[in-house]
Design a protein around this motif. Structure first.
Motif, PDB file in Angstrom:
ATOM      1  N   LYS A 282       0.779  -1.399   0.082  1.00  0.00           N
ATOM      2  CA  LYS A 282       0.072  -0.146   0.265  1.00  0.00           C
ATOM      3  C   LYS A 282       1.232   1.042   0.106  1.00  0.00           C
ATOM      4  N   GLU A 283       2.041   1.346   0.711  1.00  0.00           N
ATOM      5  CA  GLU A 283       2.959   2.503   0.904  1.00  0.00           C
ATOM      6  C   GLU A 283       3.558   3.037  -0.271  1.00  0.00           C
ATOM      7  N   LYS A 284       3.061   4.045  -0.979  1.00  0.00           N
ATOM      8  CA  LYS A 284       3.597   4.798  -2.228  1.00  0.00           C
ATOM      9  C   LYS A 284       5.129   4.120  -3.031  1.00  0.00           C
ATOM     10  N   LYS A 285       5.810   4.008  -2.374  1.00  0.00           N
ATOM     11  CA  LYS A 285       7.378   4.068  -2.580  1.00  0.00           C
ATOM     12  C   LYS A 285       7.540   2.413  -2.310  1.00  0.00           C
TER      13      LYS A 285
ATOM     14  N   GLY B 145       5.996   1.412  -6.268  1.00  0.00           N
ATOM     15  CA  GLY B 145       6.265   1.966  -7.128  1.00  0.00           C
ATOM     16  C   GLY B 145       7.294   0.814  -7.372  1.00  0.00           C
TER      17      GLY B 145
ATOM     18  N   TYR C 125       7.422   3.897 -12.859  1.00  0.00           N
ATOM     19  CA  TYR C 125       7.223   3.465 -11.945  1.00  0.00           C
ATOM     20  C   TYR C 125       9.102   2.320 -10.291  1.00  0.00           C
TER      21      TYR C 125
ATOM     22  N   GLN D  88       8.631   6.781  -8.733  1.00  0.00           N
ATOM     23  CA  GLN D  88       8.034   6.785  -7.721  1.00  0.00           C
ATOM     24  C   GLN D  88       8.791   5.194  -6.855  1.00  0.00           C
ATOM     25  N   SER D  89       9.465   4.806  -6.761  1.00  0.00           N
ATOM     26  CA  SER D  89       9.524   3.685  -5.097  1.00  0.00           C
ATOM     27  C   SER D  89      11.041   5.316  -5.088  1.00  0.00           C
TER      28      SER D  89
END
Length: 118
Positions: A23-26, A29, A77, A80-81
């Motif tokens: 769920k966490e964005k990084k 990604g 992606y 984004q990480s």
């Protein structure tokens, strides 16, 4: 040698499940970059197996929807990480194109060893 069908049957479901759990964005990604890279590799393996007659068209779902544009998705992606930045990705892309150039885009080319990225 592992066939594209074996890769799909063994890893597709696990990757999908992993992506659903994060769920966490990084972190999402990062898993999405890995998943996109897997599908890009699977697409090439599928095309190779298809040409050799090892699989039938449509035997691995959604392979007709994959294209070279997946590489852009992998990079987006990865950024984004925050595991790497745009300058690093651009430099890596240029180096990969130079060091692993192929004449036929239908071929996979040489294997890029993990040590290359260090």
């Amino acid at each position: 040698m592992i066939s594209s069908l074996q890769l799909y049957e063994k890893d597709d479901e696990a990757l999908t499940l992993q992506g659903c759990l994060v769920k966490e964005k990084k972190a999402l990604g990062a898993i999405m970059a890995a998943t996109s890279a897997f599908y890009y590799m699977l697409w090439h393996a599928y095309k190779l197996d298809l040409n050799r007659g090892h699989v039938r068209r449509g035997e691995i779902p959604n392979m007709g929807e994959v294209s070279e544009e997946v590489i852009d998705e992998v990079c987006q992606y990865a950024m984004q990480s925050t595991l790497c930045d745009e300058d690093w990705l651009n430099a890596l892309t240029k180096r990969l194109v130079k060091d692993f150039r192929i004449d036929n885009p239908e071929e996979l080319g040489a294997v890029v060893q993990r040590q290359y990225f260090r």
